[in-house]
Design an enzyme around this catalytic site. Structure first.
Site, PDB file in Angstrom:
ATOM      1  N   LYS A  29       1.751  29.831  36.626  1.00 40.36           N
ATOM      2  CA  LYS A  29       1.377  29.867  35.208  1.00 40.36           C
ATOM      3  C   LYS A  29       0.509  28.652  34.830  1.00 40.36           C
ATOM      4  O   LYS A  29       0.167  27.861  35.693  1.00 40.36           O
ATOM      5  CB  LYS A  29       2.636  29.947  34.330  1.00 40.36           C
TER       6      LYS A  29
HETATM    7  C1  PLP Z   1       6.235  34.920  34.710  1.00 42.63           C
HETATM    8  C2  PLP Z   1       6.602  35.904  33.684  1.00 42.63           C
HETATM    9  C3  PLP Z   1       7.924  36.034  33.231  1.00 42.63           C
HETATM   10  C4  PLP Z   1       9.107  35.345  33.865  1.00 42.63           C
HETATM   11  O1  PLP Z   1       8.979  33.995  34.013  1.00 42.63           O
HETATM   12  P1  PLP Z   1       9.874  33.245  35.131  1.00 42.63           P
HETATM   13  O2  PLP Z   1       9.669  31.806  34.760  1.00 42.63           O
HETATM   14  O3  PLP Z   1       9.284  33.598  36.454  1.00 42.63           O
HETATM   15  O4  PLP Z   1      11.276  33.690  34.968  1.00 42.63           O
HETATM   16  C5  PLP Z   1       8.174  36.913  32.181  1.00 42.63           C
HETATM   17  N1  PLP Z   1       7.191  37.650  31.640  1.00 42.63           N
HETATM   18  C6  PLP Z   1       5.919  37.583  32.078  1.00 42.63           C
HETATM   19  C7  PLP Z   1       4.883  38.432  31.419  1.00 42.63           C
HETATM   20  C8  PLP Z   1       5.590  36.719  33.120  1.00 42.63           C
HETATM   21  O5  PLP Z   1       4.337  36.671  33.570  1.00 42.63           O
END
Ligand code: PLP
Length: 372
Positions: free
Chosen positions: A180
């Site tokens: 991210k």
């Molecule tokens: C990455 C992501 C999540 C979950 O995040 P984590 O930190 O991996 O638990 C939820 N929703 C979306 C759209 C994502 O891209």
């Protein structure tokens, strides 16, 4: 191989973690408060609650919104499974709605048709970093007394009508997974303007205890009382220290992501086969993902060719209602969401991350050129 995304870790990030490791507080300490305050400022929200990952952040937000057994929560199907799974954690039912075929964000017209007496919330996804149709969703939520929740795990740094994502919905959720915009290894955040909901979420991440952070207490003896449901979703000071140094670099990183996206946009301009995601008007996409739709060409052959050229392209996502668990356990399956299913069969994600060089971006463009 060029990956589709990756983290950026500099010496100051490493130093911040090491300094915290040598401090008195490894968790429930001052770095948590500092990260939350910096994050509120960045997103122009009144409160930010740090939790252990983005999935925990979704769960915490639904708990904060009071979602409970047999409630219905409207979610897009073109998303990561976690968006829909969070409704199940609260005993609620995810109701899938269509996305718009070109912007890939939740379609407010389709959402309106799926609202029932049981609907309690809309969870929208700022797909790839493209802000949702916030004005239309806000109006729907207000008209029907629903909570508007944004899964902005893709959209840190995006703006809509000059307002940052994180300040637009009742509750907004972020992830700090390494792929991210910023990372804490694992981590998440929920932002809100509502002080009492923020309090409910702070207690939820700490066993439902009515208990301020340890470092703010002069005397730590005595018993703590559990006043609501809760669990352990805390984010450590080590992770928050990393989040603080990462967040400071967001303006530069956003510029870089947008510059790479502009290169790709120019290369695909007018192509009938490689069609970039359409951006929402009066908004600024933050390009967690650079997504195109592959039209009139077999997607798998594009993926295979890119792999042979050393480029990792990815598919975001197989629609949630087509996953075996949702098909078998929850009676979902193909034929229900034609626009989403078509989009899901066409989407392809190209590499974008701050340290991707111009030469690498040019290599990606040359590698996909035979299909353009
Ligand atoms: C990455 C992501 C999540 C979950 O995040 P984590 O930190 O991996 O638990 C939820 N929703 C979306 C759209 C994502 O891209």
């Amino acid at each position: 191989m060029i990956p589709y995304g990756r983290q950026t870790i500099d010496d100051d990030d490493i130093q911040a973690v090491v300094d915290t490791l040598r401090s008195d507080w490894l968790t429930t300490g001052p770095k948590v408060d500092e990260f939350e305050q910096e994050f509120s400022r960045f997103t122009d929200s009144d409160h930010a609650v740090a939790v252990s990952n983005g999935t925990a952040a979704l769960h915490t937000a639904l708990h904060g919104a009071g979602i409970t057994t047999d409630d219905e929560v409207i979610v897009p199907s073109l998303t990561f499974v976690a968006t829909a799974n969070a409704a199940l954690y609260q005993g609620a039912r995810p109701v899938f709605a269509e996305v718009e075929s070109d912007t890939l964000v939740l379609d407010p017209v389709d959402v309106a048709e799926r609202i029932t007496k049981r609907t309690k919330a809309i969870v929208t996804v700022d797909f790839g970093g493209n802000p949702s149709r916030y004005a239309e969703l806000r109006e729907l939520a207000d008209d029907h007394g629903l909570t508007l929740i944004a899964d902005a795990c893709h959209a840190l740094g995006a703006t809509y009508h000059d307002r940052p994502v994180g300040s637009l919905a009742d509750l907004t959720v972020f992830s700090f997974h390494p792929v991210k915009h910023i990372t804490t290894g694992e981590g998440g955040m929920v932002t809100t303007h509502d002080e009492s909901v923020a309090g409910r979420m702070r207690r939820f991440r700490h066993h439902g205890l009515d208990d301020p952070p340890s470092h703010l207490k002069r005397f730590s003896g005595g018993s703590k009382v559990m006043v609501q449901a809760g669990t352990n979703y805390r984010l450590s000071d080590l992770q928050c220290a990393l989040g603080i140094t990462q967040l400071a670099k967001m303006p530069d990183w956003l510029d870089r992501r947008r510059a790479i996206a502009a290169k790709y946009d120019a290369a695909f301009d007018g192509s009938p086969h490689i069609v970039p995601q359409k951006t929402i008007p009066n908004s600024a996409h933050s390009y967690h993902l650079y997504v195109v739709r592959v039209d009139g060409v077999e997607r798998q052959s594009v993926l295979d060719h890119l792999t042979s050229e050393g480029v990792t392209a990815a598919v975001h996502y197989l629609p949630v209602h087509l996953h075996p668990y949702y098909e078998e356990a929850l009676g979902m399956g193909p034929g229900r969401l034609p626009t989403t299913e078509r989009a899901g069969s066409q989407v392809l994600t190209l590499p974008v991350y701050p340290t991707l060089t111009d030469q690498e971006a040019d290599h990606v463009i040359r590698s996909i050129d035979p299909f353009v």
